[in-house]
Design a protein around this motif. Structure first.
Motif, PDB file in Angstrom:
ATOM      1  N   ASN A   1       0.928  -1.412   0.210  1.00 16.20           N
ATOM      2  CA  ASN A   1       0.085   0.027  -0.021  1.00 16.20           C
ATOM      3  C   ASN A   1       0.841   1.330   0.027  1.00 16.20           C
ATOM      4  O   ASN A   1       0.479   2.232  -0.543  1.00 16.20           O
ATOM      5  CB  ASN A   1      -0.959   0.129   1.301  1.00 16.20           C
ATOM      6  CG  ASN A   1      -2.162  -0.938   0.896  1.00 16.20           C
ATOM      7  OD1 ASN A   1      -2.483  -1.375  -0.128  1.00 16.20           O
ATOM      8  ND2 ASN A   1      -2.660  -1.233   2.061  1.00 16.20           N
ATOM      9  N   ARG A   2       1.965   1.156   0.810  1.00 13.27           N
ATOM     10  CA  ARG A   2       2.788   2.302   0.690  1.00 13.27           C
ATOM     11  C   ARG A   2       3.555   2.504  -0.635  1.00 13.27           C
ATOM     12  O   ARG A   2       3.456   3.850  -0.990  1.00 13.27           O
ATOM     13  CB  ARG A   2       4.047   2.069   1.794  1.00 13.27           C
ATOM     14  CG  ARG A   2       5.042   3.086   2.122  1.00 13.27           C
ATOM     15  CD  ARG A   2       6.038   2.740   2.917  1.00 13.27           C
ATOM     16  NE  ARG A   2       6.898   1.934   2.611  1.00 13.27           N
ATOM     17  CZ  ARG A   2       7.924   1.360   3.164  1.00 13.27           C
ATOM     18  NH1 ARG A   2       8.418   2.205   4.256  1.00 13.27           N
ATOM     19  NH2 ARG A   2       8.631   0.597   2.515  1.00 13.27           N
ATOM     20  N   ASP A   3       3.653   1.336  -1.476  1.00 17.38           N
ATOM     21  CA  ASP A   3       4.336   1.524  -2.758  1.00 17.38           C
ATOM     22  C   ASP A   3       3.413   2.155  -3.717  1.00 17.38           C
ATOM     23  O   ASP A   3       3.675   2.968  -4.558  1.00 17.38           O
ATOM     24  CB  ASP A   3       4.763   0.192  -3.257  1.00 17.38           C
ATOM     25  CG  ASP A   3       6.151  -0.372  -2.476  1.00 17.38           C
ATOM     26  OD1 ASP A   3       6.800   0.545  -1.822  1.00 17.38           O
ATOM     27  OD2 ASP A   3       6.393  -1.580  -2.665  1.00 17.38           O
ATOM     28  N   PHE A   4       2.121   1.839  -3.333  1.00 17.68           N
ATOM     29  CA  PHE A   4       0.953   2.365  -4.116  1.00 17.68           C
ATOM     30  C   PHE A   4       0.819   3.846  -4.073  1.00 17.68           C
ATOM     31  O   PHE A   4       1.015   4.485  -5.048  1.00 17.68           O
ATOM     32  CB  PHE A   4      -0.256   1.669  -4.110  1.00 17.68           C
ATOM     33  CG  PHE A   4      -1.427   2.496  -4.475  1.00 17.68           C
ATOM     34  CD1 PHE A   4      -1.837   2.304  -5.889  1.00 17.68           C
ATOM     35  CD2 PHE A   4      -2.444   3.263  -3.688  1.00 17.68           C
ATOM     36  CE1 PHE A   4      -3.063   2.901  -6.504  1.00 17.68           C
ATOM     37  CE2 PHE A   4      -3.444   4.054  -4.401  1.00 17.68           C
ATOM     38  CZ  PHE A   4      -3.685   3.813  -5.705  1.00 17.68           C
ATOM     39  N   HIS A   5       0.581   4.341  -2.984  1.00 13.12           N
ATOM     40  CA  HIS A   5       1.004   5.751  -2.798  1.00 13.12           C
ATOM     41  C   HIS A   5       2.160   6.459  -3.372  1.00 13.12           C
ATOM     42  O   HIS A   5       2.232   7.522  -3.992  1.00 13.12           O
ATOM     43  CB  HIS A   5       0.641   6.214  -1.291  1.00 13.12           C
ATOM     44  CG  HIS A   5      -0.667   6.063  -0.727  1.00 13.12           C
ATOM     45  ND1 HIS A   5      -1.743   7.036  -0.986  1.00 13.12           N
ATOM     46  CD2 HIS A   5      -1.345   5.091  -0.151  1.00 13.12           C
ATOM     47  CE1 HIS A   5      -2.697   6.648  -0.457  1.00 13.12           C
ATOM     48  NE2 HIS A   5      -2.656   5.377  -0.106  1.00 13.12           N
ATOM     49  N   ARG A   6       3.406   5.689  -3.293  1.00 12.02           N
ATOM     50  CA  ARG A   6       4.458   6.464  -3.656  1.00 12.02           C
ATOM     51  C   ARG A   6       4.338   6.473  -5.149  1.00 12.02           C
ATOM     52  O   ARG A   6       5.173   7.367  -5.856  1.00 12.02           O
ATOM     53  CB  ARG A   6       5.812   5.576  -3.134  1.00 12.02           C
ATOM     54  CG  ARG A   6       7.024   6.222  -3.611  1.00 12.02           C
ATOM     55  CD  ARG A   6       8.200   5.660  -2.898  1.00 12.02           C
ATOM     56  NE  ARG A   6       9.403   6.476  -2.760  1.00 12.02           N
ATOM     57  CZ  ARG A   6      10.524   6.152  -3.756  1.00 12.02           C
ATOM     58  NH1 ARG A   6      10.179   5.205  -4.706  1.00 12.02           N
ATOM     59  NH2 ARG A   6      11.423   7.030  -3.860  1.00 12.02           N
ATOM     60  N   ALA A   7       3.815   5.487  -5.834  1.00  8.24           N
ATOM     61  CA  ALA A   7       3.576   5.228  -7.168  1.00  8.24           C
ATOM     62  C   ALA A   7       2.998   6.461  -7.780  1.00  8.24           C
ATOM     63  O   ALA A   7       3.137   6.999  -8.938  1.00  8.24           O
ATOM     64  CB  ALA A   7       3.291   3.927  -7.716  1.00  8.24           C
ATOM     65  N   LEU A   8       2.304   7.052  -6.912  1.00  4.82           N
ATOM     66  CA  LEU A   8       1.319   8.166  -7.369  1.00  4.82           C
ATOM     67  C   LEU A   8       1.910   9.345  -7.364  1.00  4.82           C
ATOM     68  O   LEU A   8       1.608  10.285  -8.314  1.00  4.82           O
ATOM     69  CB  LEU A   8       0.112   8.131  -6.400  1.00  4.82           C
ATOM     70  CG  LEU A   8      -0.890   6.998  -6.440  1.00  4.82           C
ATOM     71  CD1 LEU A   8      -2.194   7.176  -5.642  1.00  4.82           C
ATOM     72  CD2 LEU A   8      -1.453   6.803  -7.911  1.00  4.82           C
ATOM     73  N   TYR A   9       2.688   9.532  -6.288  1.00  4.88           N
ATOM     74  CA  TYR A   9       3.418  10.836  -6.088  1.00  4.88           C
ATOM     75  C   TYR A   9       4.580  11.000  -6.849  1.00  4.88           C
ATOM     76  O   TYR A   9       5.152  12.204  -6.881  1.00  4.88           O
ATOM     77  CB  TYR A   9       3.215  11.387  -4.590  1.00  4.88           C
ATOM     78  CG  TYR A   9       4.172  10.716  -3.703  1.00  4.88           C
ATOM     79  CD1 TYR A   9       5.600  10.763  -3.781  1.00  4.88           C
ATOM     80  CD2 TYR A   9       3.587   9.845  -2.710  1.00  4.88           C
ATOM     81  CE1 TYR A   9       6.476  10.104  -2.789  1.00  4.88           C
ATOM     82  CE2 TYR A   9       4.405   9.084  -1.652  1.00  4.88           C
ATOM     83  CZ  TYR A   9       5.774   9.282  -1.855  1.00  4.88           C
ATOM     84  OH  TYR A   9       6.611   8.625  -0.963  1.00  4.88           O
TER      85      TYR A   9
END
Length: 215
Positions: free
Chosen positions: A129-137
């Protein structure tokens, strides 16, 4: 003259990842003492890589170093969660809007959602989930903005892990992630930013319902 960052020695990296995984699975509880000698014995290393790993974890906010109490896993409460998520609320939606405006690839976000769905424990799910958010920003076009959000990544993961232990709401968050990604892939920067803001704010409200100040 520029200097490249010093790579972390392999033993230190091993200890670092092992301790982080234990924290994010709840094997090491918030407030629990982390004794260098005990950890060194458990991992079969000297105290030096343990000490360096704990320093790195302190820098990311997962552990706290005190002159009197030594090193402990960071305690999560509503105030701590609000501080971390305030930063995310201020910065993440804008970063996502910029990512979409730049028409940057969101393939990494899709891959992270797949890993989160297949995760076997809270740590793997939290990290995905953390990687998901990072991939967005990360592709927002402003490296400083991305680094500022990177600085709170581990603390946000700790908050979510502690919250999931009390209320495993990760399925609801997974659906919200899917909707955010769908809108982002459609190119609607404003709506994607709005959904992301609501997602971040609602999580803390659900996780800490007795917090009267809220977000």
């Amino acid at each position: 003259m520029t200097f490249a960052p010093t790579p972390i020695p392999s033993r230190t990296q091993y200890v670092l990842e092992a301790i982080k995984h234990r924290i994010l699975t709840g094997q090491l509880s918030p407030g629990q003492a982390l004794v260098e000698a005990d950890l060194a014995a458990q991992f079969g290393v000297s105290k030096t890589p343990v000490r360096e790993a704990l320093k790195t974890l302190a820098g990311t906010g997962l552990v706290v170093m005190s002159q009197y109490k030594g090193v402990t896993v960071r305690t999560v409460d509503a105030a701590m969660a609000r501080e971390v998520y305030d930063v995310r609320l201020l910065l993440e939606p804008e970063a996502l809007r910029r990512t979409i405006t730049l028409e940057a690839s969101l393939a990494a976000a899709s891959e992270a959602l797949e890993r989160a769905e297949d995760a076997q424990d809270r740590a793997d799910r939290s990290l995905a989930n953390r990687d998901f958010h990072r991939a967005l920003y990360l592709p927002c076009g402003n490296p400083l903005l991305a680094r500022m959000l990177d600085e709170v990544r581990d603390q946000a993961a700790l908050v979510s892990t502690v919250a999931w232990a009390a209320d495993p709401s990760w399925e609801r968050e997974a659906h919200e992630h899917q909707e955010i990604l769908r809108v982002a892939l459609a190119g609607d920067a404003q709506e994607a930013g709005r959904l992301l803001h609501a997602h971040i704010a609602d999580f803390v409200r659900r996780a800490f319902p007795d917090d009267q100040e809220g977000l």
